[in-house]
Scaffold this active site. Sequence first.
Site, PDB file in Angstrom:
ATOM      1  N   GLU A   1       0.819  -1.211   0.000  1.00  0.00           N
ATOM      2  CA  GLU A   1       0.000   0.000   0.000  1.00  0.00           C
ATOM      3  C   GLU A   1       0.853   1.262   0.000  1.00  0.00           C
ATOM      4  OE1 GLU A   1      -2.391  -3.377   1.069  1.00  0.00           O
ATOM      5  OE2 GLU A   1      -0.542  -2.614   1.976  1.00  0.00           O
TER       6      GLU A   1
ATOM      7  N   HIS B   1     -11.253  -6.840   7.519  1.00  0.00           N
ATOM      8  CA  HIS B   1     -11.639  -6.650   6.121  1.00  0.00           C
ATOM      9  C   HIS B   1     -13.070  -6.133   5.981  1.00  0.00           C
ATOM     10  CE1 HIS B   1      -8.272  -9.490   5.878  1.00  0.00           C
ATOM     11  NE2 HIS B   1      -8.106  -9.113   4.622  1.00  0.00           N
TER      12      HIS B   1
END
Length: 323
Positions: free
Chosen positions: A58, A127
């Site tokens: 990321e 998540h």
Amino acid sequence: MITYRAAVSEGIAREMRRDPSVVCLGEDIGAAGGVFKTTAGLFEEFGPTRIWDTPISEQAIVGAAMGAAMTGIRPVAEIMFSDFLACCWDYLANEIPKVRYMTGGQVTVPLVIRTANGGGLGFGAQHSQAVENWALTIPGLKIVAPSTPADVIGLMASAIRSDDPVVFFEHKGLFAGKGPLPPADHVVELGRASVVRPGDDVTLVALASTVHTALAAADELERDGISAEVVDLRCLIPMDLTTVLASVGKTSRLVTVEENPHQAGWGATVVSVVVDEGFELLDAPVRRVASANVPLPFADALEDQVIPTTDKVVAAVRSVVNY
């Protein structure tokens, strides 16, 4: 008709055809079409020079996008799950939103960070979070969270054309939903809320998936003779509080419906402004329906105990109507 999922790639494709400086980068967004198939077809149409598969990092994705944006490219970067924005938080909180200010406007960062957000699918604690409130605390970011396929396309156009960085939250629970395909020139202005259902007795302010929760609650309340007006904020920054205040002026009651945890959720901001600027409009206390301040469980039955549901919204509305 078009699905919410397909609307993501359609919205991006329209802007890539219009502006050759638009590129996309992220994990498996190329030939694979993205883990949620939200970039399907882009690699085939635009090729590897404009659709970039990245390493699983990321920091690398957002760092590269920031540098590209500062040189005149308009990157659309994907972070697969919004929970993983935490992995590149220094860029998102300390670097990207401050460049324009610190250079006196000499350098802009026309960057969109797309990410799959929210719960309701049993993906578990790491998540499934709705994290719009993380970004809401950072001056310099714009925040978008559409509830319909048409708004995905229209808001994507405005986000990509913005000279300021935009965090674009796509709700996982809405991907399979369908709606009308908007015309080719469809653009939705950032910071303009939509009254998606008119009503007279109470205002429900919602965002992304909770718009549908609020609409379902409004249908149930109508059977009891309660008329609920539903306002889809669409964006958190800019936030259209003018539309909210106008609605509260008509209904005299307010309930916010948000998937963020109750602690420091965006509903608190809405409520604070309404109380500050429109206290005399209210005939009852305001209510916030939000997620509990706990990690999200895997089990569906437990997850429903945490996130907003139709029943929770109906109960909140009845409490203010019967005040």
